[in-house]
Design a protein around this motif. Structure first.
Motif, short mmCIF file in Angstrom:
data_model
loop_
_atom_site.label_atom_id
_atom_site.label_comp_id
_atom_site.label_asym_id
_atom_site.label_seq_id
_atom_site.Cartn_x
_atom_site.Cartn_y
_atom_site.Cartn_z
N SER A 37 0.81 -1.22 0.00
CA SER A 37 0.00 0.00 0.00
C SER A 37 0.84 1.27 0.00
CB SER A 37 -0.93 0.01 1.22
OG SER A 37 -0.19 0.05 2.41
N VAL A 38 2.14 1.15 0.32
CA VAL A 38 3.00 2.33 0.43
C VAL A 38 3.98 2.44 -0.73
CG1 VAL A 38 4.78 3.46 1.84
CG2 VAL A 38 2.79 2.41 2.94
N ALA A 39 4.61 1.32 -1.11
CA ALA A 39 5.71 1.37 -2.07
C ALA A 39 5.22 1.63 -3.49
CB ALA A 39 6.49 0.06 -2.02
N SER A 40 6.01 2.39 -4.23
CA SER A 40 5.69 2.73 -5.62
C SER A 40 6.95 3.23 -6.31
CB SER A 40 4.60 3.80 -5.67
OG SER A 40 4.45 4.31 -6.98
N LEU A 41 6.98 3.10 -7.63
CA LEU A 41 8.10 3.63 -8.42
C LEU A 41 7.86 5.08 -8.84
CD1 LEU A 41 8.89 0.65 -10.85
CD2 LEU A 41 9.99 1.21 -8.68
N ARG A 42 6.66 5.59 -8.59
CA ARG A 42 6.29 6.90 -9.13
C ARG A 42 7.19 8.02 -8.63
NH1 ARG A 42 2.19 10.84 -7.96
NH2 ARG A 42 1.64 9.70 -6.08
N ALA A 43 7.64 7.93 -7.37
CA ALA A 43 8.45 9.00 -6.80
C ALA A 43 9.94 8.86 -7.12
CB ALA A 43 8.25 9.04 -5.29
N ALA A 44 10.35 7.75 -7.74
CA ALA A 44 11.77 7.49 -7.97
C ALA A 44 12.48 8.62 -8.73
CB ALA A 44 11.95 6.15 -8.68
N PRO A 45 11.93 9.14 -9.84
CA PRO A 45 12.63 10.22 -10.55
C PRO A 45 12.84 11.47 -9.69
CG PRO A 45 10.89 9.28 -11.91
CD PRO A 45 10.70 8.73 -10.54
N THR A 46 11.87 11.74 -8.79
CA THR A 46 11.97 12.92 -7.94
C THR A 46 13.22 12.88 -7.09
OG1 THR A 46 9.56 12.94 -7.84
CG2 THR A 46 10.72 14.31 -6.25
N MET A 47 13.57 11.69 -6.57
CA MET A 47 14.75 11.56 -5.73
C MET A 47 16.01 11.21 -6.51
SD MET A 47 14.23 12.31 -2.59
CE MET A 47 13.12 13.61 -3.12
N ALA A 48 15.84 10.71 -7.73
CA ALA A 48 17.01 10.36 -8.53
C ALA A 48 17.87 11.57 -8.83
CB ALA A 48 16.57 9.68 -9.83
#
Length: 485
Positions: A37-48
């Motif tokens: 319910s929490v994990a997702s790849l959507r935020a990955a570019p934001t932190m990359a």
């Protein structure tokens, strides 16, 4: 006050009741439910864009926000039914309870445009990658997909919730694992990482307060723990098993968040990275290196499928909670409380859809799609953080006012946990008003006006007006599912 101070008879009675009615789950199963319910790849570019420093920027909010929220919510869920509204109403007041449940609902108004902005950029790689930077394309996808979701939800479709678990595997675990493995192979072939990977880059470069603003988005990445906490009563030994479950979930979530973000930072240079299409940029680049670019559209379909499953799963949930509370207390006018023949709060969804359409059109008006995505993500986070501020205050008040109330789980050092969680939430909320160093859409004044107007207007002004002008006639009897009212 410790669990040993609770009257023995009351504890025994509660335990017998739980044993007779509860279907037990293991702490590992709860950890996996939380992760899904929490994990997702959507935020990955934001932190990359931060490269190696993304480890710090994910770990810090996990310790000061995710952990306090999880443990405090577990105590509240194990002692009081009714979710956030009841917790805040009992701990503070009913008006504050309405504000809390309103913020849970209102954050979705900006959440769906940001989620569907990611869907639009990902879907572009299935047809034409150049569309990923088109505001008109993004706006069109947001509007069409959202209204399609409203149509499906309004029909009362059964079994939509089952899409969530499949979405975790199809759109998160499989693509995330593939991305990380290919990233490792990419470096193993002698390619130079696009982002520096030495120890001097473990912390983000300090360029004033704006250099840390992206950490705000990570608070939203970890949000929703108050919903998972309701399962604490299904553990046989909550005092020992729930913390164990949360630490395992934290480890899994951090791995899913951090490793793909690092993989993206290896492959895509920061100056070329899109906050919405960054995941697909990385896949496209690494597939091109191996001559496998034909796989890029397939991965895009997988990511889109998972995002749409999540949207459908959550589309009617927060609005349903707001509807039930409003019928009991008369917080919303009858028009917004009306149900269709399938027992779905269609009018709320339609009004929300009109607002979402207007917000979606902003993608066509703001030149930089990444900037629009960031603005809506920040507004979403700030509105939701208002609810968490109330939750931490309510937890302290309930421990003080009702110390002997039966709880299946008691959070250790509750005052300290609430203090850390409240301070972190407030700091994140305030920092969200500062334009990030990566924001390039215009003046700081315009950014502050949009973010401040969106967060404060939607999160405080609108619910105040509903509460101020409420009428006794707005109260309605409990709705019967499937009957039009």
């Amino acid at each position: 006050m410790s669990a040993a101070d609770v009257p023995a008879e009351e504890t025994l009675t509660a335990a017998r009741a739980r044993t007779a009615t509860t279907q037990w789950i293991s702490w590992i199963a709860l950890a996996l439910m939380t992760t899904s319910s929490v994990a997702s790849l959507r935020a990955a570019p934001t932190m990359a864009v931060y490269g190696l420093a993304c480890i710090f920027l994910y770990l810090l909010p996990a310790l000061v926000f995710l952990l306090p929220t999880s443990l405090v919510s577990a105590e509240l869920a194990s002692g009081w039914e009714g979710g956030v509204y009841n917790w805040v109403s009992e701990g503070i007041s009913k008006p504050m309870g309405f504000l809390a449940v309103w913020c849970q609902f209102a954050m979705t108004i900006f959440y769906y445009p940001s989620l569907l902005g990611f869907v639009a950029s990902t879907l572009a790689y299935v047809f034409n990658p150049a569309l990923a930077s088109s505001g008109v394309w993004t706006a069109a996808v947001i509007i069409v997909v959202y209204w399609s979701g409203v149509w499906i939800s309004a029909r009362g479709t059964k079994g939509v919730a089952g899409l969530a678990s499949g979405g975790l595997i199809i759109g998160t675990l499989v693509p995330g694992t593939v991305l990380v493995l290919l990233g490792v192979v990419f470096l193993g072939q002698g390619n130079t990482s696009a982002a520096p990977m030495d120890s001097s880059h473990l912390l983000p470069a300090w360029a004033g307060l704006s250099s840390l603003v992206l950490i705000v988005n990570n608070f939203l990445s970890y949000s929703g723990m108050e919903m998972n906490a309701v399962h604490v009563s299904a553990l046989k030994n909550p005092a020992k098993e729930f913390p164990r479950s949360m630490f395992l979930a934290m480890g899994l979530v951090l791995a899913i968040f951090i490793l793909p973000a690092l993989a993206i930072s290896w492959i895509v240079p920061t100056e070329e990275l899109s906050l919405t299409a960054g995941v697909m940029q990385a896949f496209d680049a690494v597939f091109a290196d191996f001559g496998w670019q034909w796989l890029t559209p397939i991965v895009g379909v997988m990511l889109v499928t998972a995002s749409l499953a999540g949207m459908l799963t959550w589309l009617a949930g927060p609005s349903k909670g707001l509807l039930l509370i409003s019928r009991q207390e008369g917080y919303l006018p009858p028009f917004l409380q009306r149900l269709n023949k399938n027992g779905v709060q269609q009018n709320i969804l339609v009004v929300q859809g009109v607002i979402t359409t207007v917000i979606g059109l902003a993608y066509a008006l703001i030149p930089d799609v990444s900037s629009a995505y960031w603005i809506f993500s920040v507004i979403t986070t700030q509105v939701y953080l208002m609810m968490y501020l109330l939750l931490f205050v309510a937890a302290v008040q309930l421990r003080r006012k009702q110390p002997d109330h039966a709880r299946g789980y008691r959070a250790p050092m509750l005052l300290g946990l609430c203090g850390v969680g409240f301070a972190a939430s407030l700091a994140a909320l305030l920092v969200g008003f500062v334009p990030p160093s990566q924001f390039a859409a215009g003046s700081s004044g315009v950014y502050l006006l949009i973010v401040g107007g969106g967060a404060l207007g939607l999160g405080l002004v609108v619910p105040f007006l509903f509460y101020r002008f409420r009428k006794p006639s707005w109260k309605q009897p409990e709705p019967v599912e499937g009957v039009t009212s």
